[in-house]
Design a protein around this motif. Structure first.
Motif, PDB file in Angstrom:
ATOM      1  N   GLY A 181      39.406  49.916  45.658  1.00  0.00           N
ATOM      2  CA  GLY A 181      40.586  50.681  46.060  1.00  0.00           C
ATOM      3  C   GLY A 181      41.838  49.821  46.053  1.00  0.00           C
ATOM      4  N   ASN A 182      41.706  48.564  46.503  1.00  0.00           N
ATOM      5  CA  ASN A 182      42.852  47.649  46.511  1.00  0.00           C
ATOM      6  C   ASN A 182      43.296  47.313  45.089  1.00  0.00           C
ATOM      7  OD1 ASN A 182      42.929  47.489  49.309  1.00  0.00           O
ATOM      8  ND2 ASN A 182      41.560  45.724  49.395  1.00  0.00           N
ATOM      9  N   VAL A 183      42.333  47.113  44.206  1.00  0.00           N
ATOM     10  CA  VAL A 183      42.660  46.811  42.807  1.00  0.00           C
ATOM     11  C   VAL A 183      43.428  47.970  42.184  1.00  0.00           C
ATOM     12  CG1 VAL A 183      41.694  46.481  40.494  1.00  0.00           C
ATOM     13  CG2 VAL A 183      40.770  45.196  42.428  1.00  0.00           C
ATOM     14  N   ALA A 184      42.948  49.181  42.413  1.00  0.00           N
ATOM     15  CA  ALA A 184      43.606  50.363  41.857  1.00  0.00           C
ATOM     16  C   ALA A 184      44.999  50.545  42.432  1.00  0.00           C
ATOM     17  CB  ALA A 184      42.759  51.612  42.139  1.00  0.00           C
ATOM     18  N   SER A 185      45.141  50.290  43.731  1.00  0.00           N
ATOM     19  CA  SER A 185      46.444  50.429  44.385  1.00  0.00           C
ATOM     20  C   SER A 185      47.451  49.409  43.845  1.00  0.00           C
ATOM     21  CB  SER A 185      46.272  50.246  45.896  1.00  0.00           C
ATOM     22  OG  SER A 185      47.519  50.333  46.561  1.00  0.00           O
ATOM     23  N   GLN A 186      46.989  48.170  43.665  1.00  0.00           N
ATOM     24  CA  GLN A 186      47.874  47.128  43.135  1.00  0.00           C
ATOM     25  C   GLN A 186      48.308  47.445  41.707  1.00  0.00           C
ATOM     26  OE1 GLN A 186      45.674  43.493  43.605  1.00  0.00           O
ATOM     27  NE2 GLN A 186      45.783  43.532  45.837  1.00  0.00           N
ATOM     28  N   LEU A 187      47.371  47.974  40.914  1.00  0.00           N
ATOM     29  CA  LEU A 187      47.710  48.340  39.543  1.00  0.00           C
ATOM     30  C   LEU A 187      48.721  49.477  39.522  1.00  0.00           C
ATOM     31  CD1 LEU A 187      47.261  48.068  36.503  1.00  0.00           C
ATOM     32  CD2 LEU A 187      45.308  49.638  36.717  1.00  0.00           C
ATOM     33  N   GLU A 188      48.506  50.464  40.368  1.00  0.00           N
ATOM     34  CA  GLU A 188      49.433  51.588  40.439  1.00  0.00           C
ATOM     35  C   GLU A 188      50.826  51.141  40.870  1.00  0.00           C
ATOM     36  OE1 GLU A 188      49.857  55.910  42.738  1.00  0.00           O
ATOM     37  OE2 GLU A 188      48.035  54.715  42.936  1.00  0.00           O
ATOM     38  N   THR A 189      50.877  50.237  41.845  1.00  0.00           N
ATOM     39  CA  THR A 189      52.163  49.705  42.308  1.00  0.00           C
ATOM     40  C   THR A 189      52.864  48.932  41.193  1.00  0.00           C
ATOM     41  OG1 THR A 189      51.363  49.534  44.587  1.00  0.00           O
ATOM     42  CG2 THR A 189      53.272  48.195  43.996  1.00  0.00           C
ATOM     43  N   GLY A 190      52.069  48.127  40.452  1.00  0.00           N
ATOM     44  CA  GLY A 190      52.650  47.357  39.354  1.00  0.00           C
ATOM     45  C   GLY A 190      53.200  48.238  38.253  1.00  0.00           C
ATOM     46  N   ILE A 191      52.466  49.291  37.893  1.00  0.00           N
ATOM     47  CA  ILE A 191      52.930  50.208  36.847  1.00  0.00           C
ATOM     48  C   ILE A 191      54.187  50.939  37.288  1.00  0.00           C
ATOM     49  CG2 ILE A 191      52.344  52.320  35.602  1.00  0.00           C
ATOM     50  CD1 ILE A 191      49.457  51.337  35.512  1.00  0.00           C
ATOM     51  N   GLU A 192      54.217  51.334  38.537  1.00  0.00           N
ATOM     52  CA  GLU A 192      55.417  52.005  39.059  1.00  0.00           C
ATOM     53  C   GLU A 192      56.609  51.061  39.016  1.00  0.00           C
ATOM     54  OE1 GLU A 192      57.921  54.796  40.314  1.00  0.00           O
ATOM     55  OE2 GLU A 192      55.822  55.101  39.738  1.00  0.00           O
ATOM     56  N   GLY A 193      56.352  49.773  39.286  1.00  0.00           N
ATOM     57  CA  GLY A 193      57.430  48.786  39.206  1.00  0.00           C
ATOM     58  C   GLY A 193      57.963  48.659  37.788  1.00  0.00           C
ATOM     59  N   LEU A 194      57.061  48.693  36.796  1.00  0.00           N
ATOM     60  CA  LEU A 194      57.494  48.636  35.400  1.00  0.00           C
ATOM     61  C   LEU A 194      58.327  49.861  35.031  1.00  0.00           C
ATOM     62  CD1 LEU A 194      54.362  47.305  33.458  1.00  0.00           C
ATOM     63  CD2 LEU A 194      56.500  46.103  33.960  1.00  0.00           C
ATOM     64  N   ARG A 195      57.916  51.013  35.522  1.00  0.00           N
ATOM     65  CA  ARG A 195      58.677  52.229  35.245  1.00  0.00           C
ATOM     66  C   ARG A 195      60.099  52.108  35.803  1.00  0.00           C
ATOM     67  NH1 ARG A 195      54.002  55.486  37.192  1.00  0.00           N
ATOM     68  NH2 ARG A 195      52.764  56.101  35.368  1.00  0.00           N
ATOM     69  N   GLN A 196      60.176  51.576  37.025  1.00  0.00           N
ATOM     70  CA  GLN A 196      61.482  51.431  37.652  1.00  0.00           C
ATOM     71  C   GLN A 196      62.349  50.436  36.887  1.00  0.00           C
ATOM     72  OE1 GLN A 196      62.637  53.223  40.111  1.00  0.00           O
ATOM     73  NE2 GLN A 196      64.608  52.161  40.162  1.00  0.00           N
ATOM     74  N   LYS A 197      61.742  49.342  36.442  1.00  0.00           N
ATOM     75  CA  LYS A 197      62.488  48.355  35.663  1.00  0.00           C
ATOM     76  C   LYS A 197      62.944  48.953  34.328  1.00  0.00           C
ATOM     77  CE  LYS A 197      60.339  44.185  37.544  1.00  0.00           C
ATOM     78  NZ  LYS A 197      59.489  43.005  37.258  1.00  0.00           N
TER      79      LYS A 197
END
Length: 218
Positions: free
Chosen positions: A72-88
């Motif tokens: 669950g933590n791995v999936a959450s971190q990946l989701e957060t990272g992808i959202e960060g890329l979208r924002q950038k």
């Protein structure tokens, strides 16, 4: 239990039943057997078996929870990272639009070059994130598999100790019965060490701390 042959009739605390099973007739034999044998205590072995299974269940349950939480933590971190890329990506797009609005920026293809550079950067970042997530997932799964294997090995040791103790009980029971039969001047029963009534096995009892319930002659 498996490996002990058809010996269930001897796993009893009923001394009278055992006297009947062994066919003791001489009063001296019966009296000595009653004095020495205190009965089989099934609750001792059932408790040991239950504790072994409970430890296995608790350990595997904890391993499962740890795996689930980690994934669950791995999936959450990946989701957060992808959202960060979208924002950038959104912010970078706004920057390009702002530069274009000022004019002259795209005279030599500057805007396209900048977009490609940003796209490559985001692609590499996403690839790194995916690789990191895959590595984390693989590590968690390997740890889970290793933990399950260790738990199964521990359970096997516990079960083995119980089986060994039961076999030790049989060996001592039949060994003492053979000695008591010796009180019969006409002979009769002959005990063969390691072969308690056809059950097989030597039953050393190694590694078991479970009491045998054989009274003073154990």
């Amino acid at each position: 239990m498996a490996g002990l042959g058809d010996m269930s009739k001897y796993f009893t605390g009923n001394v009278g039943s055992l006297i009947s099973q062994f066919g003791f007739k001489d009063p001296r034999q019966i009296e000595q057997f009653k004095q020495l044998f205190q009965g089989f205590k099934p609750e001792t072995y059932l408790q040991a078996w239950g504790e072994t299974e409970n430890r296995f269940g608790e350990r595997t349950g904890m391993l499962g929870e740890r795996l689930s939480s980690g994934l669950g933590n791995v999936a959450s971190q990946l989701e957060t990272g992808i959202e960060g890329l979208r924002q950038k990506g959104y912010e970078a797009g706004k920057t390009v639009e702002s530069l274009l609005a000022k004019g002259g920026f795209d005279a030599f293809g500057g805007a396209d070059k900048l977009k490609r550079k940003m796209d490559i950067g985001r692609s590499q970042s996403l690839e790194d994130m995916l690789e990191k997530a895959a590595f984390g997932k693989g590590t968690l799964q390997r740890q889970y598999t290793s933990g399950i294997s260790a738990a199964e090995q521990e359970r096997g040791v516990g079960r083995g100790a119980i089986y060994a103790s039961l076999q030790q009980y049989l060996d001592k029971l039949f060994g003492r019965a053979g000695t008591i039969y010796g009180l019969d001047p006409t002979g009769g029963y002959q005990y063969t060490p390691g072969d308690p009534g056809g059950g097989g096995g030597t039953g050393s009892g190694t590694g078991s701390s479970i009491g045998t319930g054989m009274g003073t002659y154990v």
